[in-house]
Every structure is written in C-alpha cells, then in structure tokens.
Enzyme design. Structure first.
Site, PDB file in Angstrom:
ATOM      1  CB  CYS A  83      -1.622 -10.610  -4.681  1.00  0.00           C
ATOM      2  SG  CYS A  83      -1.150  -9.006  -5.366  1.00  0.00           S
ATOM      3  N   GLY A 209       4.710 -12.579   7.139  1.00  0.00           N
ATOM      4  CA  GLY A 209       4.261 -11.267   7.567  1.00  0.00           C
ATOM      5  C   GLY A 209       5.021 -10.733   8.763  1.00  0.00           C
ATOM      6  N   GLY A 230       9.839 -11.938   2.671  1.00  0.00           N
ATOM      7  CA  GLY A 230       9.776 -11.277   1.378  1.00  0.00           C
ATOM      8  C   GLY A 230      10.710 -10.096   1.312  1.00  0.00           C
ATOM      9  NE  ARG A 231       7.272  -5.260  -0.870  1.00  0.00           N
ATOM     10  CZ  ARG A 231       6.473  -6.199  -1.394  1.00  0.00           C
ATOM     11  NH1 ARG A 231       6.260  -7.332  -0.751  1.00  0.00           N
ATOM     12  NH2 ARG A 231       5.885  -6.008  -2.556  1.00  0.00           N
TER      13      ARG A 231
END
Length: 344
Positions: A83, A209, A230-231
């Site tokens: 992060c 990614g 993730g998103r």
C-alpha cells in the site's frame, strides 16, 4: 482495499464464487491488539476461505495480531508491503517496507512462529521516491539494479519460510502520487513476476494488477500460480461468476438465490443494529452492463439511506432491472459463458 472489503462485502462476493480466497481490508496490528476485535475481525462462517491482511512493521505486534487472527479462525495471515498511501507511509508500513527487506523478514519470521496457518506477503516490484526529480524515468525503468533489489527482498522472505507472495506488478511511487495514480500510472511489468517465479521455483506467486478480463486472467495464470483481483471484482461482481466457471469449474448460482441470500443477510444485520446502507453500498455494481443497472444503483443507494428502509428494497431494486430489460431472457438469470470449465 481499506474501507471496501469489509465483512458485508466479503459475504456478498462469496455468493459469486465458492472457492475463491477472500481477503480482509488491511488492518493495523495495533488496532487488533488494542481495539474492538469483534468489530475488526468478525466474519460470517460462509466467508471461508478467508485471509486476514495486516499492516504494521513491529515484529512483536504483528506476531500478536497474527496469533489473534489465527485464533479467530482466519485461514491465512497476510502482511501488506504494497500500500503506497501517504497515511500508511507515515506509519512506516505498507509499500515503504519494500526498502527494508531485513525488517520485513524479521516480521514474517515472528508471525510464522506465532501461528499455524500460512503467512504470506503482499508486495510491489519496487519503489520510487515521488519527490525525486527523475521520478518519471525511475518509475518507467526496471533495470538489473531494480531486479536485484527485488530478488534480495524475496530471498530474505524465503529464507525465513515465507512460501507465497502476492505481487502487484507495478512500482510504488512514495509521495506525490495518489493511491489511484499508484494503481494506474506506473507501468505493469508482468514479466518481472514471471522472472521471479523462474528464479524461485519453490515459492508460489500470485499476480495482481490490471486484471480486468478473462483473457488477462488466463495469461496471468500462465506466468504465476494464482491471480488476485481487487476493484474489478468489487465493481463488477458478475466477473467473478465468469472466472469461477471458466477457471474453477464452479456452476453459477441462480440470481434469484443470490438475491434471497443477500436480502436475508441484510435483514439479519439490520436486526443486529447495522445500517442497511452498510450492506447495500457493496451491491451497486451487481448488474453493471445490464439494462436497468443505473436504475438499480439509484434506487438502492437512495432508498437505503432512509432509516425506515427494510432489506427487501434489494429485491425491489432488482425487480426494476428485470422490468427495464424487456427481453425474453431476464438479466436476473445468470448464464455461464459458452465455454467449458478449465481443468488446469
């Protein structure tokens, strides 16, 4: 995914795939040690398999937090070294730890000694000083010196028994860049992950990614042992259905059953004092790309803010999607893609 993958989000996403490993949002070790553990660590049994992602840089605190997490039933403990936010850097954890391999190795060793479950690391492929005048060139470059620094980082983790690493295949720009910029501007270097896997064949690497389509995920699985989303999964949960069918061979759940499941869950959470919007905010991407999806988002987001609203507004909003479709095949019936499930 801080403030995103909370317990309500994870319960919702579990309905789209039975076998996917879910991760919590990053939680600082000190918060677990000194804070409200039930609020921070509580989860529904259906969330398993489930990993707890920790933030921190103190070996003793991380070991204690990891033990608390393992005792709470988590299947994996993950240390976040990826992060890049300014707040995280100020606390001396997250991506800035990529510059301290010995310290990270000490943390991982302490965590492994404290728990019987796997300890993994989430990382980047390197860091860039966002205040340096050559930051743009440094962000785009990945030369022999960059790889050697990364190789040393991985080797020190391997030496203390870390067997699996999740690699966001971008450099992290520390300073000046927003978290959004850090997810999009530094170039992706999947080849670096492939090289790591070749140099450390006894380790397991997950690639993270930019994985926004089924072909990209398939390509990722050709150079890594697994893939992390993730998103994209958050904003387009239907993507999980396609992946679960194509990669894991899981038969998709009927949308009516999924609606009933999340509605019953939301009602139970309300009965326990939770705000309805705390659950429904994670549902807004459900029908992305389908006719009526905008109306679904509008009805759900507006209605859930009403203190008198009940969980069945989820069903009402979904019914609006069905009415908007005006097609022989309802968008509320999930169909598998026209391919056979992978056997790989």
């Amino acid at each position: 995914m801080m403030d995103w993958t909370d317990r309500h989000c994870r319960f919702f996403l579990r309905g789209f795939s039975v076998g996917t490993l879910l991760y919590t949002e990053m939680i600082h070790a000190n918060a677990i040690i000194h804070g409200d553990r039930q609020r921070l660590l509580g989860y529904h049994p259906e969330e398993h398999p489930l990993a707890l992602q920790l933030g921190g840089s103190d070996p003793n605190a991380l070991a204690l937090a990891a033990r608390i997490g393992a005792d709470a039933g988590y299947d994996e403990i993950n240390l976040n070294c990826g992060c890049p936010s300014d707040k995280v850097q100020q606390g001396e954890f997250g991506a800035c730890l990529m510059n301290e391999p010995a310290r990270v190795a000490e943390c991982v060793a302490a965590m492994r000694a404290a728990v019987p479950v796997p300890v993994t690391v989430k990382m980047r492929i390197g860091t860039v000083d966002g205040h340096a005048p050559d930051r743009g060139e440094a962000m785009r470059r990945f030369d022999a010196q960059d790889y050697e620094k990364l190789r040393v980082f991985v080797a020190q983790l391997a030496a203390v028994g870390c067997e699996a690493m999740i690699v966001h295949a971008r450099k992290a720009v520390l300073g000046r860049f927003s978290p959004k910029d850090n997810r999009e501007v530094p170039p992706l270097r999947y080849d670096v992950v492939a090289r790591l896997r070749a140099d450390f064949p006894i380790l397991r690497f997950a690639l993270n990614g930019g994985l926004r389509s089924l072909p990209l995920v398939r390509d990722a699985l050709s150079i890594a042992d697994s893939a992390m989303l993730g998103r994209e999964a958050y904003h387009r949960p239907q993507f999980l259905v396609d992946l679960a069918w194509e990669i894991l061979g899981e038969a998709p759940q009927d949308t009516g059953a999924l609606l009933g499941r999340i509605t019953a869950y939301a009602a139970a959470q309300q009965a326990n004092g939770a705000r309805l919007s705390a659950v429904t905010r994670h549902l807004l991407g459900w029908f992305t790309g389908e006719p009526g999806s905008r109306e679904f988002r509008r009805l759900l987001s507006e209605s859930a803010r009403d203190p008198a609203a009940r969980a069945d507004i989820i069903l009402q909003a979904a019914a609006q999607v069905q009415r908007s479709a005006q097609a022989p095949h309802s968008p509320l019936a999930l169909h598998p893609p026209h391919t056979q499930p992978s056997t790989g």
